[in-house]
Motif scaffolding. Structure first.
Motif, PDB file in Angstrom:
ATOM      1  N   LYS A  72       0.849  -1.229  -0.399  1.00  0.00           N
ATOM      2  CA  LYS A  72      -0.296  -0.181   0.195  1.00  0.00           C
ATOM      3  C   LYS A  72       0.786   1.100  -0.034  1.00  0.00           C
ATOM      4  N   LYS A  73       0.608   2.385  -0.707  1.00  0.00           N
ATOM      5  CA  LYS A  73       1.630   3.244  -0.465  1.00  0.00           C
ATOM      6  C   LYS A  73       1.164   4.911   0.215  1.00  0.00           C
ATOM      7  N   SER A  74       0.155   4.387   1.613  1.00  0.00           N
ATOM      8  CA  SER A  74      -0.150   5.549   1.921  1.00  0.00           C
ATOM      9  C   SER A  74       0.254   4.694   3.645  1.00  0.00           C
ATOM     10  N   ASP A  76       2.857   2.246   3.081  1.00  0.00           N
ATOM     11  CA  ASP A  76       3.661   1.225   2.723  1.00  0.00           C
ATOM     12  C   ASP A  76       4.078   0.098   3.860  1.00  0.00           C
ATOM     13  N   LYS A  77       3.390  -1.122   4.005  1.00  0.00           N
ATOM     14  CA  LYS A  77       2.636  -1.986   5.033  1.00  0.00           C
ATOM     15  C   LYS A  77       2.070  -3.025   3.681  1.00  0.00           C
ATOM     16  N   GLU A  78       2.150  -4.280   3.649  1.00  0.00           N
ATOM     17  CA  GLU A  78       1.878  -5.568   2.376  1.00  0.00           C
ATOM     18  C   GLU A  78       0.295  -5.781   2.928  1.00  0.00           C
ATOM     19  N   ASP A  79      -0.333  -5.976   1.296  1.00  0.00           N
ATOM     20  CA  ASP A  79      -1.605  -6.186   1.395  1.00  0.00           C
ATOM     21  C   ASP A  79      -1.197  -7.616   1.835  1.00  0.00           C
ATOM     22  N   LYS A  80      -2.644  -8.086   2.284  1.00  0.00           N
ATOM     23  CA  LYS A  80      -2.700  -9.881   2.572  1.00  0.00           C
ATOM     24  C   LYS A  80      -3.533 -10.117   1.647  1.00  0.00           C
TER      25      LYS A  80
END
Length: 80
Positions: A72-74, A76-80
């Motif tokens: 995710k850009k906002s 900076d965590k991985e999408d699940k």
């Protein structure tokens, strides 16, 4: 393919595991992507008429799309 050009991704497998980068080019027919700063190799070139001086250039090679995960850009965590 779930990855498109311009997506922020993190490498989840291979030598560059954990590296984040932006997808420069998606190759859906081969199920591969070229990620900025990942899988960089040295390419040696001979002198030619168009390029009078040969040399060594860093080139980014494609990696399998299954080895990356969209971030995710906002947050900076991985999408699940």
């Amino acid at each position: 393919m779930f990855v498109k050009t311009g997506d922020n991704v993190v490498v989840i497998a291979g030598d560059s595991k954990g590296t984040q980068g932006v997808v420069k080019k998606a190759l859906p027919s081969e199920n591969k992507v070229i990620v900025e700063g990942v899988n960089v190799v040295k390419k040696h070139s001979k002198p030619s008429n168009t390029q009078p001086q040969g040399g060594i250039a860093d080139v980014e090679k494609p990696i399998s799309a299954t080895n990356v995960k969209v971030v995710k850009k906002s947050t900076d965590k991985e999408d699940k």
